[in-house]
Design a protein around this motif. Structure first.
Motif, short mmCIF file in Angstrom:
data_model
loop_
_atom_site.label_atom_id
_atom_site.label_comp_id
_atom_site.label_asym_id
_atom_site.label_seq_id
_atom_site.Cartn_x
_atom_site.Cartn_y
_atom_site.Cartn_z
N VAL A 1 -6.75 13.64 -5.23
CA VAL A 1 -6.81 12.25 -4.80
C VAL A 1 -5.89 12.06 -3.59
O VAL A 1 -4.79 12.60 -3.55
N ARG B 1 0.83 -1.21 0.00
CA ARG B 1 0.00 0.00 0.00
C ARG B 1 0.86 1.25 0.00
O ARG B 1 0.57 2.22 -0.70
N ALA C 1 -5.51 6.62 0.51
CA ALA C 1 -6.79 5.99 0.16
C ALA C 1 -6.69 5.33 -1.21
O ALA C 1 -7.19 4.22 -1.42
N ALA C 2 -6.01 6.01 -2.15
CA ALA C 2 -5.84 5.43 -3.49
C ALA C 2 -5.02 4.14 -3.41
O ALA C 2 -5.33 3.16 -4.09
N ALA D 1 -4.85 2.09 -0.83
CA ALA D 1 -5.70 1.06 -0.22
C ALA D 1 -6.67 0.49 -1.25
O ALA D 1 -6.86 -0.73 -1.36
N TRP D 2 -7.26 1.39 -2.02
CA TRP D 2 -8.24 0.98 -3.03
C TRP D 2 -7.58 0.11 -4.11
O TRP D 2 -8.08 -0.95 -4.48
#
Lengths: 210, 210
Positions: A162, A142, A166-167, A169-170
């Protein structure tokens, strides 16, 4: 036995040659027997050096498997390093990660490794030591993904709003889920998901061109 | 034994009451023993009616598990149906699916069911009958997701150039991977991934407003 020193340092960082041989034996034994049927004796059978060395280093089956997960995780991270070396920028790095996870063709050894990680991952539901290793591996990957996004934001290749973490993790969730489905169901999800992800990464560039 | 007819049709479609009781017994036995340790005797122990009924319906452990996967898949699809009923449009349907997969809090029974599916999913690597059931379940869910996207395109809520099938595949992979990580590693990926997906779905609407 005397010709091998188990403090010897190999190319794999501070892992001794003996430990590497034990981990390779663990890989072969896991491949043949799966986690549920695996015994330490199976691993010992695959290990070419003195069995006492194996018992000296590891106390139990789960001790060996936790060691194997650490070994396999480091090996995979080294593969990502290798792949990064040929890339030309942050978005290209993201593309390389996608292509390693979701290669159109995987050779038998890689397919075996991926199937085996699915088996061990399922054990992590109830085995805290395996869980700890997966937590570590996931976090590392990650971070790599997040840092590629952060670098893209820093050098202007990405001008969307962005959040890198979070990106990351996604993206890792998508890659993990697609790889899981590849080996546990018969529909081809790898092709459409890889295409979607490449499209999404291209949009980052399109954004910065606009 | 005489008071239960095993051809009786219950609320679960054409599944008999006896089959439902057997599947519930299988769920409890799987929860207590995990796939590797599970025996047909464990399931029989959890089954309140005559054991002969169980053996009459199912030939082996894997026969029971394949039946269980079909049962659990149908149950999950019924949950999605239920959730759809309260939604107000295609994007809201997508949001509901995300929230079912990635609920902030999962109760113990749902957590058990998710953990158990991870265990069985790992078995699908080498067990063709389980693989067949996961292929079926995955395909159904991908279709639901794809049809929500297609409906959004049809009614103008989505005006991006997005392929419904590819979007469905991508979404299911993300949801599957996030759920897997939730139960096999300690970092919270559910919160950031759920937020990313909701943000992505909101962008669909933003697109149509523009």
């Amino acid at each position: 036995m005397s010709e091998s020193s188990d403090d010897e340092v190999t190319a794999c960082g501070d892992r001794s040659e003996v430990e590497t041989l034990i981990m390779e034996a663990t890989f072969r034994a896991l491949k043949d027997h799966g986690y549920a049927e695996l015994t330490v004796a199976h691993i010992a059978d695959e290990f070419e050096k003195s069995k006492s060395l194996l018992y000296y280093h590891y106390d139990s089956k789960d001790d060996l498997i936790a060691g194997f997960l650490r070994f396999a995780g480091d090996h995979f991270l080294a593969m990502l390093d290798e792949a990064e070396r040929d890339t030309t920028g942050p978005l290209d790095r993201l593309r390389a990660y996608v292509d390693i996870y979701l290669a159109a063709e995987v050779d038998e050894e890689m397919a075996d490794a991926q199937r085996l990680m699915i088996d061990l991952r399922a054990q992590a539901v109830s085995e805290p030591r395996f869980r700890e290793e997966f937590t570590r591996i996931d976090a590392h990957i990650r971070e790599r993904l997040a840092s590629a996004v952060a670098d893209g934001l820093a050098d202007g290749t990405i001008d969307e709003d962005v959040d890198p973490d979070a990106a990351g993790a996604w993206l890792l969730s998508t890659l993990t889920g697609t790889m899981l489905q590849r080996h546990t169901a018969d529909s081809d999800v790898v092709t459409p998901v890889r295409a979607m992800l490449h499209g999404r990464i291209d949009e980052f560039t399109a954004g910065s061109d606009a």
